[in-house]
Design a protein around this motif. Sequence first.
Motif, PDB file in Angstrom:
ATOM      1  N   SER A  48     -11.606   3.409  -3.691  1.00 51.21           N
ATOM      2  CA  SER A  48     -10.234   3.834  -3.417  1.00 51.21           C
ATOM      3  C   SER A  48      -9.228   2.810  -3.943  1.00 51.21           C
ATOM      4  O   SER A  48      -8.218   3.172  -4.555  1.00 51.21           O
ATOM      5  CB  SER A  48     -10.048   4.033  -1.909  1.00 51.21           C
ATOM      6  N   GLN A  49      -9.509   1.534  -3.719  1.00 50.53           N
ATOM      7  CA  GLN A  49      -8.610   0.484  -4.222  1.00 50.53           C
ATOM      8  C   GLN A  49      -8.589   0.460  -5.745  1.00 50.53           C
ATOM      9  O   GLN A  49      -7.536   0.285  -6.357  1.00 50.53           O
ATOM     10  CB  GLN A  49      -9.039  -0.879  -3.668  1.00 50.53           C
ATOM     11  N   ARG A 108      -4.096   3.958 -11.046  1.00 51.65           N
ATOM     12  CA  ARG A 108      -2.939   4.856 -10.982  1.00 51.65           C
ATOM     13  C   ARG A 108      -1.649   4.050 -11.123  1.00 51.65           C
ATOM     14  O   ARG A 108      -0.751   4.419 -11.870  1.00 51.65           O
ATOM     15  CB  ARG A 108      -2.983   5.619  -9.649  1.00 51.65           C
ATOM     16  N   GLU A 109      -1.575   2.916 -10.401  1.00 50.11           N
ATOM     17  CA  GLU A 109      -0.385   2.075 -10.488  1.00 50.11           C
ATOM     18  C   GLU A 109      -0.180   1.537 -11.894  1.00 50.11           C
ATOM     19  O   GLU A 109       0.941   1.507 -12.399  1.00 50.11           O
ATOM     20  CB  GLU A 109      -0.485   0.912  -9.496  1.00 50.11           C
ATOM     21  N   ARG A 154      -6.462   3.347  -6.954  1.00 50.74           N
ATOM     22  CA  ARG A 154      -5.043   3.080  -6.726  1.00 50.74           C
ATOM     23  C   ARG A 154      -4.502   2.124  -7.786  1.00 50.74           C
ATOM     24  O   ARG A 154      -3.433   2.333  -8.342  1.00 50.74           O
ATOM     25  CB  ARG A 154      -4.820   2.493  -5.328  1.00 50.74           C
ATOM     26  N   HIS A 204       4.060   7.643  -3.656  1.00 52.85           N
ATOM     27  CA  HIS A 204       3.439   6.964  -4.790  1.00 52.85           C
ATOM     28  C   HIS A 204       2.538   7.872  -5.611  1.00 52.85           C
ATOM     29  O   HIS A 204       2.080   7.482  -6.683  1.00 52.85           O
ATOM     30  CB  HIS A 204       2.655   5.753  -4.298  1.00 52.85           C
ATOM     31  N   ASP A 205       2.278   9.072  -5.112  1.00 55.81           N
ATOM     32  CA  ASP A 205       1.485  10.028  -5.888  1.00 55.81           C
ATOM     33  C   ASP A 205       2.362  10.955  -6.714  1.00 55.81           C
ATOM     34  O   ASP A 205       1.854  11.741  -7.508  1.00 55.81           O
ATOM     35  CB  ASP A 205       0.603  10.854  -4.950  1.00 55.81           C
TER      36      ASP A 205
END
Length: 130
Positions: free
Chosen positions: A18-19, A25-26, A22, A65-66
């Motif tokens: 998950s991290q 994505r960032e 993220r 943030h999505d």
Amino acid sequence: MSKDSNRGSRLDRVVAESQRQRQEREQGYRARALKMYPWVCGRCGRTFDHRNVHELTVHHRDHNHDNNPLDGSNWELLCVYCHDNEHQRLIEAARGGSGDGPAGARGATHNPFAALGDLLKGEGDDGKSL
């Protein structure tokens, strides 16, 4: 290996994945935003270059943030200080505060200039002219 350690290692893998997702994505929207917009904080106007661009963040206007449209319409570049301030204002507003001070705080009740008019007219505390 016990059942508990299997659960723990599985949970560790899920959290790590998950991290990683993220961060990917960032990096995707950050890279796009830095290509689209000038490296200037949208609030304070501070300019950035390659030496300090790491202090420039991508702020999501709707705080989701999505929500990363390709045109960048949900982003603005903010320096880390303005970005922190923006999120602090959001937290205080959610608590019912105005964002101008701690939630529930009342304004000052003492007026240090209450007798200024009398002092300017030449009257002291005892009512006599100065």
